[in-house]
Design an enzyme around this catalytic site. Sequence first.
Site, PDB file in Angstrom:
ATOM      1  N   THR A  85       0.828  -1.213   0.000  1.00  0.00           N
ATOM      2  CA  THR A  85       0.000   0.000   0.000  1.00  0.00           C
ATOM      3  C   THR A  85       0.860   1.261   0.000  1.00  0.00           C
ATOM      4  OG1 THR A  85      -1.617  -1.232   1.285  1.00  0.00           O
ATOM      5  CG2 THR A  85      -1.851   1.160   1.288  1.00  0.00           C
TER       6      THR A  85
ATOM      7  N   GLY B 271       2.885  -3.250   8.401  1.00  0.00           N
ATOM      8  CA  GLY B 271       3.150  -3.557   9.803  1.00  0.00           C
ATOM      9  C   GLY B 271       4.607  -3.964   9.992  1.00  0.00           C
TER      10      GLY B 271
ATOM     11  N   GLU C 115      -6.134  -6.126   3.816  1.00  0.00           N
ATOM     12  CA  GLU C 115      -6.191  -7.281   2.902  1.00  0.00           C
ATOM     13  C   GLU C 115      -7.375  -7.174   1.954  1.00  0.00           C
ATOM     14  OE1 GLU C 115      -3.846  -9.030   2.417  1.00  0.00           O
ATOM     15  OE2 GLU C 115      -2.678  -9.044   4.266  1.00  0.00           O
TER      16      GLU C 115
END
Length: 662
Positions: free
Chosen positions: A142, A181, A424
């Site tokens: 992303t 993350g 997701e």
Amino acid sequence: LAAMNPDICRERENATFNTETLTNMLDGSAEKTRRRREIESLVINDPDFQHDDPNFMSRSERYDAAVKKSSQMIMKLRDYGISDPEEIYFYKRCVHRGFSEPLDLHLGMFLTTLLNQASPTQLDTFFTPAWNLEIVGTYAQTELGHGTHIRKLETTATYDPSTQEFVLNCPTVSSIKWWPGGLGKTSNHAIVLAQLYTLGKCHGLHAFIVPIRCMKTHQPLPGVTVGDIGPKFGFEEVDNGYLKLENVRIPRENMLMKYAQVEPDGSYLKPPSDKLTYGTMVFIRAMIVGESARALSKSCTIAIRYSAVRHQSELRPGEPEPQILDYQAQQYKLFPLLAAAYAFTFVGQYMSDTYHRITGHINQGDFSQLPELHALAAGLKAFTTWTANAGIEVCRMACGGHGYLCCSGLPDIYVTFTPTCTYEGENTVMMLQTARFLVKCYRQAREGQQLSGTVSYLNEQQRLQPQPVSSRPTVVNINDLASLVEAYKLRAAKLVEVAAKSLQGELQRSISQEDAWNNSSIELVRASDAHCHYVVVELFAAKLSEISDTAVHSVLNTLALLYALHGITLNSGDFLQAGLLSVPQLSQITQRIKALLVEIRPNAVALVDSFDYNDEMLNSVLGRYDGNVYESMFEWAKRSPLNRTEVHESYYKYMKPLRSKL
Ligand SMILES: CCCCCCCCCCCCCCCCCCC/C=C/C(=O)SCCNC(=O)CCNC(=O)[C@H](O)C(C)(C)COP(=O)(O)OP(=O)(O)OC[C@H]1O[C@@H](n2cnc3c(N)ncnc32)[C@H](O)[C@@H]1OP(=O)(O)O
Ligand SMILES: Cc1cc2nc3c(=O)[nH]c(=O)nc-3n(C[C@H](O)[C@H](O)[C@H](O)COP(=O)(O)OP(=O)(O)OC[C@H]3O[C@@H](n4cnc5c(N)ncnc54)[C@H](O)[C@@H]3O)c2cc1C
């Protein structure tokens, strides 16, 4: 030891089935239950993993404690010889008490992408160091400007044949990687999704292993700007990060080349399917279905146990206050969610099996089932996370004021779970992906192709087609699960047809394909929702046929009926419109649901006990196994940092001087 709360004892005595039998069934076998408990007790009895209450810690402290635990976890997994992914997952969940943690992306996406997309040589180079945590990785896809429409990602990887390197760049502000993350502080590598350019041509998104921090000092490497994106709604242990790459050079061997390849001279070899790059997302979507079951079953455990020990108001004047679980309205809030938690547990198992079965075929070079796997994972991820997300909040409110306390455990479950609706693949977008598959299948069936798998019901549309709604017999026998499955199937078939016809209608008004699609989105999402609902009901019913214990079968049958009938009441318009149900049947269903609530009531606590969450994992004063809610709530409050001193320093700084001035 404090005595067990008498209400909750009585609940357990009144149950009509053996909770251990049901727990074994949920785990897969008695041996699996034994092993899961063994793994959990390794953590719970380990002094290194004693749990400090995160509610009393700063974000930095929480991140620090999580990294400490993750590092110890990796050492201990090795010492105990735990290497089976499912067992690693049990252990990890227990260590972090269900919170997301800094190594999630490394374990869940970095290693998985290596396994599925690295060539054998690349696996030799990267997997062992990554397994040993010398390489700590994340999955950086992303960007600030795009999360959903990944074909428009702007980060580039341009091949330079003179040095046999790729040069990576984030050329604009919107191309800065944002969200991964473990990127902010933890990782030293990232799998970066970038547009591949070679010999002057763009070949679309490919995955590259990019070192981002020095392996010795952990300082960012030249050309790399990296950091934490700041506080979020939850996920406080996780350092979601940003990453800007400026002329960062990596060797040719760092492009993942199991499928697509770039030769030393820069020539490009196409993969057998360009969607293989998206495989890790499919894996995590499939996993999230099981997470929906876990989040919902934990929330139900808390709310139902609490409702069994909480007494409030009057049912009959002069009588003792009843357990709030005796209120029909409370049962109506919680029991359908309990039924959904069971349904999603079975769907989660099915999704995991299906993922492994079809990836097995893909690894053998058979890609034929990839579209169905993608459609199923995308749709069920969206369907189950939406229901679970809303359900957690219902459970919290069902606990009254105490549900709002952090010590109820429910706020943490909610903030940790709610991003599954977004990450997701944003849920609406995922539903539209499933709809794309359904419409395609619908058209194939109309052309006479025989469909198989979960969409095979679309083969029957010719049979359904010509009958006007008014002349169709009502097909639902509301006491028969098989008949309800059939009704859900017919509803799905109808809504897929409605969506396909909407598209057709839009196109006849000479709109482009894309505009027709956009103008039919509401119907398309509803069609996917109906398809997923059918799959869930069908899988729940199918599970019942595997259960030999009659007492367990009986209680699960009641739950399955409740799940199916409650779903009909929530979507009654669809069933009425499709002529699957009559108006009088709708009020019969309401009566039947009421009877089912009464049937479930004596087993409610035993049904949540069967999920087998120990207190350490549940981390909730309201959901404690012993039901001693008030004592532990009082103890917890006393530990609040504001109570460290009898008089808070603010009194001396502000209130006292103010008083002297007034
Ligand atoms: C032993 C090793 C392991 C050991 C350790 C194990 C221990 C276990 C511990 C595990 C811990 C796990 C913890 C995990 C935590 C995870 C936390 C996750 C945090 C979040 C991460 C992220 O969010 S990552 C980023 C995710 N991003 C997205 O999901 C983006 C969403 N967008 C898309 O997917 C796509 O762009 C799209 C679906 C929107 C596609 O759009 P569009 O159709 O416009 O474009 P395409 O041209 O690309 O598609 C056309 C065509 O392709 C089909 N298709 C699309 N996607 C797929 C797919 N994924 N697979 C197959 N096919 C696909 C699409 O349907 C179209 O088909 P047609 O035939 O043309 O119709
Ligand atoms: C906690 C968390 C962790 C994350 N971790 C990672 C990570 O590790 N790695 C990573 O790469 N990413 C990660 N992400 C990013 C995540 O994958 C994206 O946020 C997600 O894919 C959604 O994309 P978006 O933010 O661009 O939403 P958008 O696409 O901008 O969505 C906004 C709205 O637009 C609508 N919309 C968009 N496109 C369409 C369409 N075609 N049709 C109809 N409606 C549409 C959506 O339905 C939604 O309502 C994480 C996100 C979160 C919240």
